[in-house]
Design an enzyme around this catalytic site. Structure first.
Site, mmCIF file in Angstrom:
data_model
loop_
_atom_site.group_PDB
_atom_site.id
_atom_site.type_symbol
_atom_site.label_atom_id
_atom_site.label_comp_id
_atom_site.label_asym_id
_atom_site.label_seq_id
_atom_site.Cartn_x
_atom_site.Cartn_y
_atom_site.Cartn_z
ATOM 1 C CG HIS A 161 -1.919 -0.990 1.722
ATOM 2 N ND1 HIS A 161 -1.935 -1.590 2.382
ATOM 3 C CD2 HIS A 161 -3.204 -1.350 0.686
ATOM 4 C CE1 HIS A 161 -3.133 -2.214 2.003
ATOM 5 N NE2 HIS A 161 -3.914 -2.182 0.826
ATOM 6 C CB CYS A 248 -3.407 -1.096 7.987
ATOM 7 S SG CYS A 248 -2.047 -1.200 8.217
HETATM 8 C C1 CIR Z 1 -3.581 -7.427 3.342
HETATM 9 O O1 CIR Z 1 -3.026 -7.953 3.315
HETATM 10 O O2 CIR Z 1 -4.915 -6.938 3.180
HETATM 11 C C2 CIR Z 1 -3.895 -7.299 5.012
HETATM 12 N N1 CIR Z 1 -3.326 -8.923 5.542
HETATM 13 C C3 CIR Z 1 -2.986 -6.328 5.744
HETATM 14 C C4 CIR Z 1 -3.718 -4.948 4.807
HETATM 15 C C5 CIR Z 1 -2.400 -3.676 5.530
HETATM 16 N N2 CIR Z 1 -3.267 -2.766 5.579
HETATM 17 C C6 CIR Z 1 -3.077 -1.486 5.568
HETATM 18 O O3 CIR Z 1 -1.613 -1.396 5.353
HETATM 19 N N3 CIR Z 1 -3.288 -0.311 4.862
#
Ligand code: CIR
Length: 253
Positions: A161, A248
């Protein structure tokens, strides 16, 4: 300034969460403990925190940041690029509608995960990633425009991201890692470059004058502390195993 935050308690199924980290499986009990510490830090920053219950059907559902963008003027529900995460979106509605009278939506074939969105005042930088596509970025910029907000697309190729590699710490200060060090779109900012071995700390979060920093990254912490803000270090190891950073784990608004 922010006054509220929404978080979701990790579910036991988080062990099946999406990840490319190759750091092993998270320890659920330790993740819950770290999540509690995170909530305490949000409260210390003056936020009223809504804690949503775990959602066992959605392993990544504690990463609430990705399913909505909450601005000072509007709330936008995203359409995650990861198919396994799309079902998380309706589950955030009830918590968000208490503060926003109506929602905007990102619609298929557009995809957006809000971990790809970095707010700088009334402008939103939007990463073009494996999770956020060009149609999603266009839809988002159009929606923002209706509310006198602006957005711009950030090309990227290596990060999960956008905010995995760049965080805005207010007062024109930007933390950067890897491909974000030299991206010309951020030329007007004072960049604080985070080295590869501490890259996880490039996702640090400014909240009402305090900066949350993941624990265990001393050089990054030192550089951030040079800015003169108070910092709170938080152990995040179990979320790092799932590619999840500090930002997140909450929606802040
Ligand atoms: C994913 O791969 O979607 C989750 N394991 C981690 C999401 C992390 N979100 C973020 O960096 N905003």
């Amino acid at each position: 300034m922010f006054s509220k935050a929404i978080v979701r308690t990790p579910c036991k199924a988080m062990l099946e969460g999406l990840t490319e980290a190759e750091m092993g499986l998270p320890d659920y009990d330790l993740a819950c403990e770290q999540h509690q510490g995170y909530i305490s830090a949000l409260k210390e920053c003056g936020l009223q925190v809504t804690i949503l219950p775990p959602l066992e059907s959605y392993p990544d559902s504690c990463f609430v940041e990705d399913v909505a963008l909450l601005t000072s003027k509007c709330a936008i529900l995203t359409h995650p690029g990861a198919p396994s995460r799309r079902g998380e979106v309706p589950h955030i509605v009830k918590a968000v509608e208490q503060s926003y009278p109506s929602f905007e939506h990102i619609n298929f074939p557009g995809t957006v995960e809000a971990g790809d969105i970095m707010m700088v005042g009334n402008h939103f930088y939007i990463g073009l990633s494996a999770r956020t596509n060009a149609q999603g970025v266009e839809q988002l910029i159009d929606i923002l425009g209706k509310y006198d907000l602006t957005g711009s697309m950030v090309e990227m190729s290596e990060l999960l991201h956008l905010k995995t590699g760049v965080s805005y710490l207010e007062n024109n200060n930007l933390l950067t890692f890897g491909e974000m060090h030299h991206n010309p779109i951020f030329n007007q900012f004072k960049r604080i470059e985070i080295a590869k071995q501490e890259s996880y700390a490039a996702n640090s979060v400014w909240i009402n004058g305090t900066i949350l920093v993941p624990k265990g990254f001393p050089n990054a912490l030192n550089a951030i502390q040079q800015l003169g803000h108070p910092t709170i270090e938080l152990p995040m190891s179990e979320f790092q195993k799932l590619d999840g950073g500090l930002s997140c784990l909450s929606l802040r608004f």
